[in-house]
Design an enzyme around this catalytic site. Sequence first.
Site, mmCIF file in Angstrom:
data_model
loop_
_atom_site.group_PDB
_atom_site.id
_atom_site.type_symbol
_atom_site.label_atom_id
_atom_site.label_comp_id
_atom_site.label_asym_id
_atom_site.label_seq_id
_atom_site.Cartn_x
_atom_site.Cartn_y
_atom_site.Cartn_z
ATOM 1 N N ASP A 110 -9.358 -8.538 25.636
ATOM 2 C CA ASP A 110 -10.332 -8.435 26.727
ATOM 3 C C ASP A 110 -11.520 -9.367 26.504
ATOM 4 O O ASP A 110 -11.871 -10.170 27.349
ATOM 5 C CB ASP A 110 -10.805 -6.983 26.897
ATOM 6 N N ASP A 113 -15.874 -11.496 20.618
ATOM 7 C CA ASP A 113 -17.283 -11.464 20.225
ATOM 8 C C ASP A 113 -17.406 -12.281 18.938
ATOM 9 O O ASP A 113 -17.569 -13.493 18.982
ATOM 10 C CB ASP A 113 -17.696 -9.995 20.048
ATOM 11 N N GLY A 115 -14.864 -12.605 17.026
ATOM 12 C CA GLY A 115 -13.528 -13.159 16.897
ATOM 13 C C GLY A 115 -12.758 -12.593 15.713
ATOM 14 O O GLY A 115 -11.600 -12.934 15.494
ATOM 15 N N THR A 117 -11.488 -9.574 14.985
ATOM 16 C CA THR A 117 -10.307 -8.765 15.268
ATOM 17 C C THR A 117 -9.088 -9.661 15.489
ATOM 18 O O THR A 117 -8.037 -9.486 14.867
ATOM 19 C CB THR A 117 -10.543 -7.918 16.544
HETATM 20 P P1 5GP Z 1 -14.786 -9.140 17.691
HETATM 21 O O1 5GP Z 1 -13.762 -8.787 16.674
HETATM 22 O O2 5GP Z 1 -14.459 -10.411 18.459
HETATM 23 O O3 5GP Z 1 -16.182 -9.185 17.131
HETATM 24 O O4 5GP Z 1 -14.867 -7.943 18.690
HETATM 25 C C1 5GP Z 1 -14.033 -7.859 19.792
HETATM 26 C C2 5GP Z 1 -13.997 -6.444 20.302
HETATM 27 O O5 5GP Z 1 -15.318 -5.890 20.375
HETATM 28 C C3 5GP Z 1 -13.449 -6.391 21.714
HETATM 29 O O6 5GP Z 1 -12.065 -6.191 21.719
HETATM 30 C C4 5GP Z 1 -14.183 -5.208 22.299
HETATM 31 O O7 5GP Z 1 -13.482 -4.032 21.980
HETATM 32 C C5 5GP Z 1 -15.499 -5.172 21.547
HETATM 33 N N1 5GP Z 1 -16.564 -5.812 22.337
HETATM 34 C C6 5GP Z 1 -17.230 -6.947 22.041
HETATM 35 N N2 5GP Z 1 -18.147 -7.229 22.980
HETATM 36 C C7 5GP Z 1 -18.056 -6.226 23.908
HETATM 37 C C8 5GP Z 1 -18.756 -5.952 25.142
HETATM 38 O O8 5GP Z 1 -19.657 -6.661 25.611
HETATM 39 N N3 5GP Z 1 -18.370 -4.828 25.817
HETATM 40 C C9 5GP Z 1 -17.387 -4.004 25.364
HETATM 41 N N4 5GP Z 1 -17.096 -2.949 26.119
HETATM 42 N N5 5GP Z 1 -16.708 -4.235 24.203
HETATM 43 C C10 5GP Z 1 -17.050 -5.338 23.495
HETATM 44 MG MG MG Z 2 -11.280 -4.077 22.026
#
Ligand code: 5GP
Ligand code: MG
Length: 184
Positions: A110, A113, A115, A117
Amino acid sequence: MSAPPVSDPRLLGREVLRIAFDEATIRQRVVEMGAEITAAYPEGDLLVLGLLKGSFVFLADLVRQIHRPLHVDFLVASSYGTDTVSSGNVRLVYDPETELAGQHILLVEDIVDSGRTLQKLADTLRVRNPASIGICALLHKHIAEHLSHPVRFVGFDAPHEFLVGYGLDHAENFRHLPYVASLK
Ligand code: 5GP
Ligand code: MG
């Protein structure tokens, strides 16, 4: 920047700060992304892997715009470790039952952020010898710029705000909004 809907019964009395991407804008972009993905995979087996739960709405719309044969499966990942935020460890809670070897895998997320994950998931899947691993995200916050697995297909550059809707939640609410909004 569109005005928020005056009264949307989906919001349960919660106010939306502003609509970041409205329904028509998302629909148009998803059509374009489907065409990009179709062109990027002229041959071979394509397995579209949606990361649950956030990708479910996007994935459902996206696969219907990919005009070639494909299979769909899902991943459920869970963070773990003493410091879940910064460790970036991910564990697969649901693992696709399909054989990944030799397949082109398109990981669908979706929002990216940090990255972390996706990078960990791509590393986890890499050892199963897929033909390729591509990453697709509806939204990208561009927080981390040096990702070992770059995001190849991006819907929109996202503002650095907390976004909900079109699959994205806040405490499991708002996933069913047909638009993406910044939460007040
Ligand atoms: P990353 O591993 O890229 O830091 O985090 C990604 C995950 O963080 C996304 O799959 C989502 O679940 C959550 N996330 C990051 N930003 C947002 C946001 O603005 N809104 C929501 N609802 N989830 C977010
Ligand atoms: Mg997520």
